[in-house]
Design a protein around this motif. Structure first.
Motif, short mmCIF file in Angstrom:
data_model
loop_
_atom_site.label_atom_id
_atom_site.label_comp_id
_atom_site.label_asym_id
_atom_site.label_seq_id
_atom_site.Cartn_x
_atom_site.Cartn_y
_atom_site.Cartn_z
N SER A 137 0.80 -1.22 0.00
CA SER A 137 0.00 0.00 0.00
C SER A 137 0.84 1.27 0.00
N LEU A 138 2.03 1.21 0.60
CA LEU A 138 2.87 2.40 0.75
C LEU A 138 4.32 1.95 0.83
N TRP A 139 5.12 2.31 -0.17
CA TRP A 139 6.49 1.81 -0.27
C TRP A 139 7.32 2.21 0.95
N GLN A 140 8.01 1.22 1.54
CA GLN A 140 8.83 1.43 2.74
C GLN A 140 8.05 2.20 3.80
N LYS A 141 6.83 1.76 4.00
CA LYS A 141 5.90 2.43 4.92
C LYS A 141 6.51 2.64 6.30
N PRO A 167 8.52 9.27 6.08
CA PRO A 167 8.68 10.46 6.92
C PRO A 167 7.35 10.96 7.49
N VAL A 168 7.35 11.23 8.79
CA VAL A 168 6.19 11.79 9.49
C VAL A 168 6.70 12.95 10.34
N LEU A 169 6.39 14.17 9.93
CA LEU A 169 6.93 15.36 10.62
C LEU A 169 8.44 15.25 10.81
N GLU A 170 9.14 14.89 9.74
CA GLU A 170 10.60 14.87 9.69
C GLU A 170 11.24 13.74 10.49
N GLN A 171 10.45 12.76 10.92
CA GLN A 171 10.98 11.56 11.54
C GLN A 171 10.42 10.35 10.83
N PRO A 172 11.18 9.26 10.74
CA PRO A 172 10.61 8.05 10.14
C PRO A 172 9.51 7.49 11.02
N LEU A 173 8.53 6.89 10.41
CA LEU A 173 7.35 6.38 11.13
C LEU A 173 7.74 5.50 12.32
N ILE A 174 8.68 4.59 12.12
CA ILE A 174 9.04 3.65 13.17
C ILE A 174 9.64 4.33 14.39
N ALA A 175 10.21 5.52 14.22
CA ALA A 175 10.85 6.22 15.33
C ALA A 175 9.88 6.52 16.46
N SER A 225 -1.88 4.01 4.40
CA SER A 225 -1.92 4.75 3.15
C SER A 225 -1.35 6.15 3.35
N VAL A 226 -1.17 6.86 2.26
CA VAL A 226 -0.71 8.26 2.32
C VAL A 226 -1.71 9.11 3.09
N ASN A 227 -2.99 8.84 2.91
CA ASN A 227 -4.02 9.59 3.64
C ASN A 227 -3.88 9.39 5.14
N ASP A 228 -3.56 8.17 5.57
CA ASP A 228 -3.36 7.90 6.99
C ASP A 228 -2.17 8.69 7.54
N LEU A 229 -1.12 8.80 6.74
CA LEU A 229 0.04 9.59 7.17
C LEU A 229 -0.35 11.03 7.43
N GLN A 230 -1.20 11.58 6.57
CA GLN A 230 -1.65 12.96 6.76
C GLN A 230 -2.49 13.09 8.02
#
Length: 229
Positions: free
Chosen positions: A16-20, A24-32, A212-217
């Motif tokens: 659904s989202l490459w290397q989900k 980046p989420v507010l300048e940090q990787p999601l897993i962080a 998804s990208v929408n979830d990231l937003q």
């Protein structure tokens, strides 16, 4: 003495989202966000990221999590989370009374407070075999019908569609943020226990899973709300 291990499963790639897991989420990787919440909870003895992907493992190391290189055959679309947990328990030789806190990286709104409270609740129920984080959903769904055949069938029993909402039980949806269980309970069938489950209730606003990208937003919007509150 038993120990508490956090396990963050984060395979490479995603349909659904490459290397989900490192998006980046507010300048940090999601897993962080999951790694930092585990560190900040101060109730975990060791934090491991299980991945087949060297880039994800490098990010995990940067954020001071232990790297656990997953067998590639456990990083396929059909691979189960039970198999991933079993590999971790066997290779790390965890003791039966050790506790595993499974933290999916796709739940970045789960905080250190959530982890502390969930573990405290788990420890308050000695007969509990599994704690899962949930949020409450509309119990009117108990009145739904199941289709797919010639006729409809009541989802929750013969007369459920006629009940008033006040007479229906509460409904809870797992949000994927927290699972807690002891090693010996898992090892009985090499599965996350499906009985003797207690819920840890989280707000729906903190229960967004990134698919998804929408979830990231949505997640970024919620994080900005926290920063500005």
């Amino acid at each position: 003495m038993s120990k508490v291990f956090a396990l963050i499963p984060a395979r490479g790639r995603s349909k659904s989202l490459w290397q989900k897991n490192i998006a980046p989420v507010l300048e940090q990787p999601l897993i962080a966000y999951s790694i930092q919440a585990a560190h900040d909870s101060e109730v975990i003895d060791a934090i491991f990221v299980s991945s087949d992907d060297d880039q994800i493992l490098s990010v995990a190391h940067y954020y001071n999590a232990e790297r656990f290189k997953r067998d590639p055959h456990l990083a396929k679309d059909e691979s189960t989370i039970d198999a991933v947990v079993a590999e971790f328990i066997h290779r790390m030789k965890l003791a039966g009374k050790d506790i595993v806190i499974l933290l999916k990286p796709t739940s970045p709104l789960r905080t250190a407070r959530h982890i502390r409270e969930a573990l405290a609740e788990f420890n308050d129920f000695p007969t509990c075999q599994n704690l899962i984080s949930v949020y409450e959903i509309n119990n009117a769904y108990m009145r739904a019908y199941v289709g797919g055949g010639e006729f409809l069938h009541p989802l929750a029993g013969e007369h459920s569609s006629y009940y008033c909402r006040k007479d229906l039980p509460s409904l809870y949806m797992p949000n994927g943020a927290i699972y807690i269980f002891k090693v010996d309970d898992f090892m009985r069938e090499e599965k996350i226990p499906l009985t003797h489950i207690v819920p840890y209730l989280m707000p729906a606003s903190d229960s967004i899973e990134v698919c998804s990208v929408n979830d990231l937003q949505l997640v970024e919007n919620r994080l900005r709300e926290r920063i500005n509150s």
